[in-house]
Design an enzyme around this catalytic site. Structure first.
Site, PDB file in Angstrom:
ATOM      1  NE  ARG A 180     -25.978 -14.462 -25.785  1.00 46.68           N
ATOM      2  CZ  ARG A 180     -26.522 -13.377 -25.874  1.00 46.68           C
ATOM      3  NH1 ARG A 180     -26.101 -12.645 -24.991  1.00 46.68           N
ATOM      4  NH2 ARG A 180     -27.777 -12.978 -26.197  1.00 46.68           N
ATOM      5  CD  GLU A 213     -26.727 -13.083 -34.610  1.00 46.52           C
ATOM      6  OE1 GLU A 213     -25.666 -13.768 -34.779  1.00 46.52           O
ATOM      7  OE2 GLU A 213     -27.096 -13.626 -33.349  1.00 46.52           O
ATOM      8  NE  ARG A 237     -24.231 -18.981 -25.306  1.00 44.94           N
ATOM      9  CZ  ARG A 237     -24.352 -18.609 -26.567  1.00 44.94           C
ATOM     10  NH1 ARG A 237     -24.665 -17.862 -27.019  1.00 44.94           N
ATOM     11  NH2 ARG A 237     -26.056 -18.368 -25.857  1.00 44.94           N
TER      12      ARG A 237
END
Length: 201
Positions: free
Chosen positions: A44, A52, A86
Site C-alpha cells: 500500500r 477508487e 499490507r
C-alpha cells in the site's frame, strides 16, 4: 562516533528493500511485488490516497501507476504495515540506468493529480506537489467536485473487480533479481511495528 554513524546508516538501510519485481498493479496506490525468495508482498503506497477504481480518475491512476512500475524492479522504503497486513511503502523506480537516478513514484502521482496527499503526512515536497496539482487543475482536479477517496468509500461501496485487471499483471521472472550493480540478492527488508494506517479525511 564511527560506531554511531554506522548504527544510523544501518537503521536507515533496514527500511529499504532494493530491486524487488513489481508483477501486479491492483489500483492507483496498491501494487504487488515479489522478493528474491519468491515471497509475494502486497504494497500500500504510503503518504498518498488514490481514487477508487469506481471513482473518477481511478482507472487513470491505476494505468499510470502501471506505466511507471509494472514489470520493473523497484526499491521500497517501508514504514511498517497497516491493520490489513499490507506493507506501507514509498516506491522508487530507476529512471536513469547510467546515473542510477530513481523517481519517487508516490510523489509523481501527486504531481500528476492522480492522488491525494494522506492527511497525516507532512512531507514538504508532497504537500507542494499536492497543492500545485490542485491549483492548476491537473488530473482529477479537473473534476469540479473531486471527492476524497475516504469520503467516496464511506458513501459508495468498494469497487467491483476491475474489468481491465488482467492488463496490469505480468509474468514473474524466474531468474535472480537484477540490481543496478549486477545480479545479486536484494537486502532483506525489516518491517517495524507502527500504529494503524487510519483512513484519510
Amino acid at each position: 562516533m564511527k560506531q554511531l554513524i554506522i548504527g544510523l546508516l544501518a537503521l536507515v538501510t533496514a527500511h529499504l528493500l532494493a530491486d524487488v519485481f513489481c508483477w501486479k498493479v491492483s489500483d492507483g496506490d496498491t501494487i504487488w511485488v515479489v522478493d528474491e525468495s519468491g515471497k509475494r508482498i502486497k504494497i500500500r503506497m504510503n503518504k498518498i490516497d488514490a481514487p477508487e477504481m469506481n471513482q473518477p480518475f481511478g482507472k487513470e491512476a491505476a494505468d499510470r501507476l502501471a506505466e511507471l512500475v509494472l514489470g520493473k524492479y523497484v526499491t521500497l522504503d517501508s514504514s511498517g504495515t497497516d491493520q490489513y497486513g499490507r506493507s506501507l511503502d514509498v516506491v522508487f523506480v530507476e529512471t536513469n540506468t547510467i546515473n542510477h537516478v530513481k523517481m519517487d513514484v508516490n510523489l509523481q502521482l501527486l504531481k500528476e493529480g492522480l492522488a491525494w496527499q494522506y492527511y497525516t503526512d507532512k512531507t514538504p515536497a508532497y504537500t507542494e506537489a499536492f497543492k500545485n496539482a490542485k491549483a492548476k487543475k491537473i488530473g482529477l482536479w479537473s473534476e469540479p467536485n473531486a471527492k476524497n477517496p475516504y469520503l467516496w468509500r464511506k458513501e459508495v461501496h468498494h469497487a467491483a473487480p476491475d474489468a481491465e485487471y488482467n492488463k496490469r499483471v505480468v509474468p514473474i521472472p524466474k531468474q535472480k533479481m537484477k540490481c543496478a550493480d549486477g545480479v545479486k540478492k536484494p537486502q532483506q527488508i525489516l518491517y517495524d511495528n507502527m500504529p494503524r494506517h487510519k483512513p484519510s479525511v
